[in-house]
Design a protein around this motif. Structure first.
Motif, mmCIF file in Angstrom:
data_model
loop_
_atom_site.group_PDB
_atom_site.id
_atom_site.type_symbol
_atom_site.label_atom_id
_atom_site.label_comp_id
_atom_site.label_asym_id
_atom_site.label_seq_id
_atom_site.Cartn_x
_atom_site.Cartn_y
_atom_site.Cartn_z
ATOM 1 N N ASP A 90 17.357 56.147 -29.201
ATOM 2 C CA ASP A 90 17.596 56.063 -30.643
ATOM 3 C C ASP A 90 18.675 57.038 -31.102
ATOM 4 N N GLY A 91 19.515 57.490 -30.200
ATOM 5 C CA GLY A 91 20.584 58.409 -30.570
ATOM 6 C C GLY A 91 21.747 57.700 -31.219
ATOM 7 N N GLU A 92 22.747 58.478 -31.627
ATOM 8 C CA GLU A 92 23.918 57.893 -32.276
ATOM 9 C C GLU A 92 24.643 56.951 -31.321
ATOM 10 N N ARG A 93 24.778 57.378 -30.063
ATOM 11 C CA ARG A 93 25.275 56.477 -29.024
ATOM 12 C C ARG A 93 24.052 55.958 -28.272
ATOM 13 N N ARG A 94 23.800 54.670 -28.442
ATOM 14 C CA ARG A 94 22.516 54.098 -28.029
ATOM 15 C C ARG A 94 22.337 53.997 -26.517
ATOM 16 N N VAL A 95 23.425 53.996 -25.769
ATOM 17 C CA VAL A 95 23.363 53.866 -24.316
ATOM 18 C C VAL A 95 23.937 55.140 -23.695
ATOM 19 N N VAL A 96 23.154 55.783 -22.813
ATOM 20 C CA VAL A 96 23.572 57.033 -22.194
ATOM 21 C C VAL A 96 23.547 56.861 -20.679
ATOM 22 N N GLY A 105 28.012 52.518 -27.282
ATOM 23 C CA GLY A 105 27.179 51.669 -28.124
ATOM 24 C C GLY A 105 26.730 52.389 -29.373
ATOM 25 N N ARG A 106 27.675 52.650 -30.268
ATOM 26 C CA ARG A 106 27.322 53.348 -31.512
ATOM 27 C C ARG A 106 26.301 52.552 -32.311
ATOM 28 N N ARG A 107 25.542 53.266 -33.131
ATOM 29 C CA ARG A 107 24.515 52.625 -33.953
ATOM 30 C C ARG A 107 25.176 51.703 -34.983
ATOM 31 N N GLY A 108 24.740 50.471 -35.026
ATOM 32 C CA GLY A 108 25.290 49.536 -36.006
ATOM 33 C C GLY A 108 25.214 48.102 -35.526
#
Length: 415
Positions: free
Chosen positions: A156-162, A175-178
């Motif tokens: 659930d971070g700002e960049r959804r894929v780490v 994968g930014r949130r949006g």
């Protein structure tokens, strides 16, 4: 080896309670180290908001000039000078050590053909863990890039894929949130194709989204999905997706080089809230977990019954078992929430309600319910069994990735 009898229910209950105490109370939820009042850096410290961290994490999180820190759990601003030693946890730790409590030994519940060479060959031991609040926020899915050991996690971070290296070092995120082009709204699960593409189910956007390993957007598949949930990829690179709202399992075939969807069809319908799906790299079999409705004999606030079905690569049913059937021989109610296959084709499931990992063996031969991990976990939500006999567990309760492997004398050692 002869089967070890199931321990009495009182010992099982005590073991579960002690595990919860050790995991939820006696370790720092930032660095995952056990509190140790005899080691200054590991002493439990009370924050003014009521949460507890070890002294080393208090110092690491505090502002060097303002001498304040933001609690990583409730976000309240706390004065470093106002922290104090948490004597209650120290006393609890000393009490548990003085009692030397017994814990149940790993056991088999039903007969089988003996220990096998996969992860079901014995209790698993925690080898390493990484992540923690901030690095990962409410993670929901994990996958591995082939034999490299590189991991990809959705959260659930700002960049959804780490993406993390094999030792847990963060490499990059995307994968930014949006809901825009190349963005991810609410990721649920993730898979990696044999050619290294990353596939994410986005329940918030009702789509399956594909990226390169470096995070470049390839395509999104919206056709027919209502709420895509679990995802995995077979050895041919075909994507399998469960839709919890539509009650389907779909097969998606993509030309990744051109970014084109070649086929998207529902191969199984009329499922009950299907969630987790996993493909076996050895046999090509497919495991699917459904969440069933409550029966009249179940309490409304109890765990929901679940059902595990094994299909062959042509989507014909090979075997099926549910929580109730498993509970008949085990005196527990396994709440299956995620599934994987180990390198020998044995089925492994997560019991998220109890923080347990079970091996079921090969269901076609009759289930063999064997606990693999009975501690260290708070709320496991995802798992991957590697070809190197390592079990990678995503623990949403700890916001962490935990790696387990077979201990050489685990059958003789109490957890």
């Amino acid at each position: 080896m002869a089967d070890v009898p199931v321990p009495p229910s009182s010992l099982r209950t005590e073991g579960i309670l002690l595990r919860e105490i050790h995991v939820n109370l006696l370790e720092c939820k930032v660095c995952f180290e056990k509190y140790n009042p005899r080691q200054k850096e590991r002493r439990p410290q009370n924050l003014s908001c009521g949460h507890v961290l070890c002294l080393e994490c208090v110092r690491a999180l505090s502002h060097p000039v303002l001498e304040k820190l933001e609690c990583p759990f409730c976000r309240q601003l706390c004065d470093v000078d106002s922290t104090s030693h948490c004597q209650a946890l120290t006393d609890l730790q000393d009490l548990l050590l003085s009692r030397s409590p017994r814990s149940p030994v790993p056991h088999r519940v039903r007969g089988g053909s003996g220990w096998v060479g996969g992860l079901g060959s014995g209790a698993l031991r925690l080898r390493s863990a990484f992540g923690g609040w901030g690095s990962l926020i409410n993670p929901t899915g994990v996958a591995v890039f082939g034999s490299t050991g590189t991991l990809v996690v959705v959260h659930d971070g700002e960049r959804r894929v780490v993406v993390f290296g094999p030792q847990g070092r963060r490499l990059h995120g995307f994968g930014r949130r949006g809901r825009g082009h190349g963005e991810v709204c609410h990721p649920v699960d993730v898979a990696v194709t044999p050619s290294g593409y990353v596939v994410v189910t986005d329940a918030g956007d009702g789509a399956v989204k594909v990226f390169t390993s470096r995070g470049s957007y390839v395509l999104a598949v919206w056709d027919s999905f209502q709420m895509p949930w679990g995802v995995d990829v077979d050895s041919c690179g075909h994507i399998l997706v469960t839709d919890i709202q539509a009650g389907t399992l779909s097969q998606v075939v993509v030309d990744f080089a051109r970014g084109v969807t070649l086929m998207n069809r529902a191969v199984i319908t009329d499922l009950q809230r299907p969630k987790a799906v996993a493909c076996c790299r050895v046999t090509g079999n497919i495991a699917l977990v459904e969440t069933l409705g409550l029966t009249t004999t179940q309490p409304p606030n109890g765990p929901r019954p679940t059902r595990l079905t094994i299909f062959n690569k042509d989507f014909n049913v090979l075997s099926q078992i549910d929580s109730f059937t498993l509970s008949l021989g085990a005196s527990v109610w396994p709440c299956m929430s995620a599934v994987a296959f180990d390198r020998d084709g044995d089925v492994i499931v997560i019991d998220s309600q109890r923080g347990l990992i079970w091996s079921l063996g090969k269901l076609q031969n009759g289930p063999v319910l064997t606990p693999l991990v009975s501690g260290d976990l708070v709320r496991p939500v995802g798992l991957v069994a590697t070809a190197q006999n390592t079990l990678i567990v995503l623990d949403s309760g700890d916001h962490a990735v935990k790696m387990y492997s077979v201990h050489s004398d685990a059958i003789l050692v109490q957890k």
